[in-house]
Write an enzyme that holds these catalytic residues in place. Structure first.
Site, mmCIF file in Angstrom:
data_model
loop_
_atom_site.group_PDB
_atom_site.id
_atom_site.type_symbol
_atom_site.label_atom_id
_atom_site.label_comp_id
_atom_site.label_asym_id
_atom_site.label_seq_id
_atom_site.Cartn_x
_atom_site.Cartn_y
_atom_site.Cartn_z
ATOM 1 N N ASP A 153 -22.663 -14.939 7.049
ATOM 2 C CA ASP A 153 -22.957 -16.273 6.547
ATOM 3 C C ASP A 153 -23.279 -16.259 5.056
ATOM 4 O O ASP A 153 -23.428 -15.190 4.446
ATOM 5 C CB ASP A 153 -24.122 -16.899 7.340
ATOM 6 C CG ASP A 153 -25.297 -15.936 7.524
ATOM 7 O OD1 ASP A 153 -25.382 -14.952 6.774
ATOM 8 O OD2 ASP A 153 -26.125 -16.177 8.418
ATOM 9 N N ASN A 158 -36.031 -19.129 15.721
ATOM 10 C CA ASN A 158 -35.636 -20.136 16.714
ATOM 11 C C ASN A 158 -34.444 -19.668 17.552
ATOM 12 O O ASN A 158 -33.806 -20.459 18.229
ATOM 13 C CB ASN A 158 -35.308 -21.464 16.019
ATOM 14 C CG ASN A 158 -34.147 -21.317 15.036
ATOM 15 O OD1 ASN A 158 -33.564 -20.247 14.908
ATOM 16 N ND2 ASN A 158 -33.823 -22.395 14.335
ATOM 17 N N HIS A 199 -31.619 -18.327 16.358
ATOM 18 C CA HIS A 199 -30.281 -18.452 15.765
ATOM 19 C C HIS A 199 -29.670 -17.081 15.494
ATOM 20 O O HIS A 199 -30.375 -16.092 15.325
ATOM 21 C CB HIS A 199 -30.281 -19.356 14.518
ATOM 22 C CG HIS A 199 -30.893 -18.804 13.272
ATOM 23 N ND1 HIS A 199 -31.671 -19.565 12.424
ATOM 24 C CD2 HIS A 199 -30.833 -17.582 12.692
ATOM 25 C CE1 HIS A 199 -32.032 -18.843 11.387
ATOM 26 N NE2 HIS A 199 -31.552 -17.633 11.525
ATOM 27 N N GLU A 240 -27.538 -22.552 14.440
ATOM 28 C CA GLU A 240 -28.838 -23.081 14.812
ATOM 29 C C GLU A 240 -28.803 -23.630 16.241
ATOM 30 O O GLU A 240 -27.729 -23.955 16.760
ATOM 31 C CB GLU A 240 -29.224 -24.214 13.850
ATOM 32 C CG GLU A 240 -29.347 -23.797 12.394
ATOM 33 C CD GLU A 240 -30.643 -23.052 12.097
ATOM 34 O OE1 GLU A 240 -31.219 -22.427 13.012
ATOM 35 O OE2 GLU A 240 -31.081 -23.088 10.932
HETATM 36 C C1 GLP Z 1 -31.413 -15.738 8.334
HETATM 37 C C2 GLP Z 1 -29.941 -15.287 8.449
HETATM 38 C C3 GLP Z 1 -29.699 -14.591 9.739
HETATM 39 C C4 GLP Z 1 -30.851 -13.643 9.972
HETATM 40 C C5 GLP Z 1 -32.069 -14.436 10.309
HETATM 41 C C6 GLP Z 1 -33.339 -13.619 10.395
HETATM 42 O O1 GLP Z 1 -31.609 -17.070 8.059
HETATM 43 N N1 GLP Z 1 -28.963 -16.294 8.284
HETATM 44 O O2 GLP Z 1 -28.445 -13.942 9.722
HETATM 45 O O3 GLP Z 1 -30.582 -12.792 11.042
HETATM 46 O O4 GLP Z 1 -32.214 -15.549 9.475
HETATM 47 O O5 GLP Z 1 -33.783 -13.232 9.148
HETATM 48 P P1 GLP Z 1 -34.893 -12.129 8.923
HETATM 49 O O6 GLP Z 1 -34.279 -10.835 9.273
HETATM 50 O O7 GLP Z 1 -35.243 -12.227 7.465
HETATM 51 O O8 GLP Z 1 -36.022 -12.486 9.808
#
Ligand code: GLP
Length: 243
Positions: free
Chosen positions: A67, A136, A138, A143
């Site tokens: 992403d 959440n 995702h 989402e």
């Molecule tokens: C982000 C990314 C995800 C990631 C998630 C968790 O927003 N788009 O790909 O896995 O949220 O992030 P983190 O590893 O910083 O908790």
């Protein structure tokens, strides 16, 4: 599903890096699906180190990222483009033309997403997809919603995601409100998936993903329908499973 509970973030990072390293060694021209966020940061540190030590060769590896924020300049310190360069690409012998990330600078969502989906197919699909999990539930930026989106698409970020990600930006208002992400179908087409979860704030989402109903309300739950998923969670993230 192969589930691994490890002690802490360091152990998780080393194990995750080992899975990715095995893929690179066994298939030197593999397509790796990569993730950003704080979870994989240390995993990439191990890959950098093992490259420096002469163990890993990325010269024929291709990567596709999950992403990118929409409307963010590549050189913005918080773009996923910058994240990948700083954490991995600038430190290994991967060819820049073999690394793919949705073009966050282009605000024509349909064009960006169609091109990205086609690009992944042209590469022959993803051999191993690395995933984090949002608080959440995702995956990528898919989402919670009423339906699983199949292809790469533009998404409006959930308030809780903006809240979670604002720690990386100077001000909460600076967090982009939209992003481009691989779809659930794009992710599920990967031959193998590696999901990482670290920290207490992921405990509830991980437990729901592994034990709750398979529902677009908790996007990571779909992974239970994939035939080759490995989950590595540290004790904190695992704690919801023991209640
Ligand atoms: C982000 C990314 C995800 C990631 C998630 C968790 O927003 N788009 O790909 O896995 O949220 O992030 P983190 O590893 O910083 O908790």
């Amino acid at each position: 599903m192969n589930l691994y509970k490890v002690k802490d973030y360091q152990a998780l990072s080393k194990k995750a890096a080992s899975v990715l390293a095995a893929q690179v060694i066994l298939k030197p021209d593999a397509v790796l699906g990569l993730a950003t966020g704080s979870t994989p940061a240390e995993t990439y540190a191990y890959l950098r180190k093992w490259h420096e030590d002469g163990i890993l060769d990325f010269s024929e590896i291709k990567t596709v990222n999950l992403d990118e924020y929409k409307g963010i300049a590549k050189d913005n310190s918080q773009s996923y483009y910058t994240f990948m360069k700083e954490h991995l690409f600038d430190h290994i012998n991967i060819k820049a033309q073999n690394t793919f990330i949705p073009d966050g600078e282009d605000t024509d969502s349909n064009s960006v997403c169609e091109k990205y989906e086609a690009q992944i197919m042209q590469l022959g699909g993803v051999d191993l997809q690395l995933l984090g999990i949002g608080r959440n539930g995702h995956i990528g930026f898919n989402e919670p919603s009423d339906c699983f989106m199949e292809h790469c698409h533009c998404v409006s970020l959930a308030e809780s995601t903006i809240e979670a990600n604002k720690r990386f930006f100077d001000r909460a208002e600076d967090v982009p409100k939209q992003a481009y992400t691989m779809g659930i179908g794009t992710i599920m087409k990967a031959k193998k998936i590696l999901l990482l979860a670290s920290g207490k704030e992921k405990a509830k989402a991980l437990c729901q993903a592994l034990r709750g109903p398979v529902t677009p309300g908790l996007p990571a739950s779909i992974l239970r329908l994939h035939k080759d998923v490995t989950v590595i969670a540290d004790e904190d993230a695992w704690s919801g499973m023991e209640l």
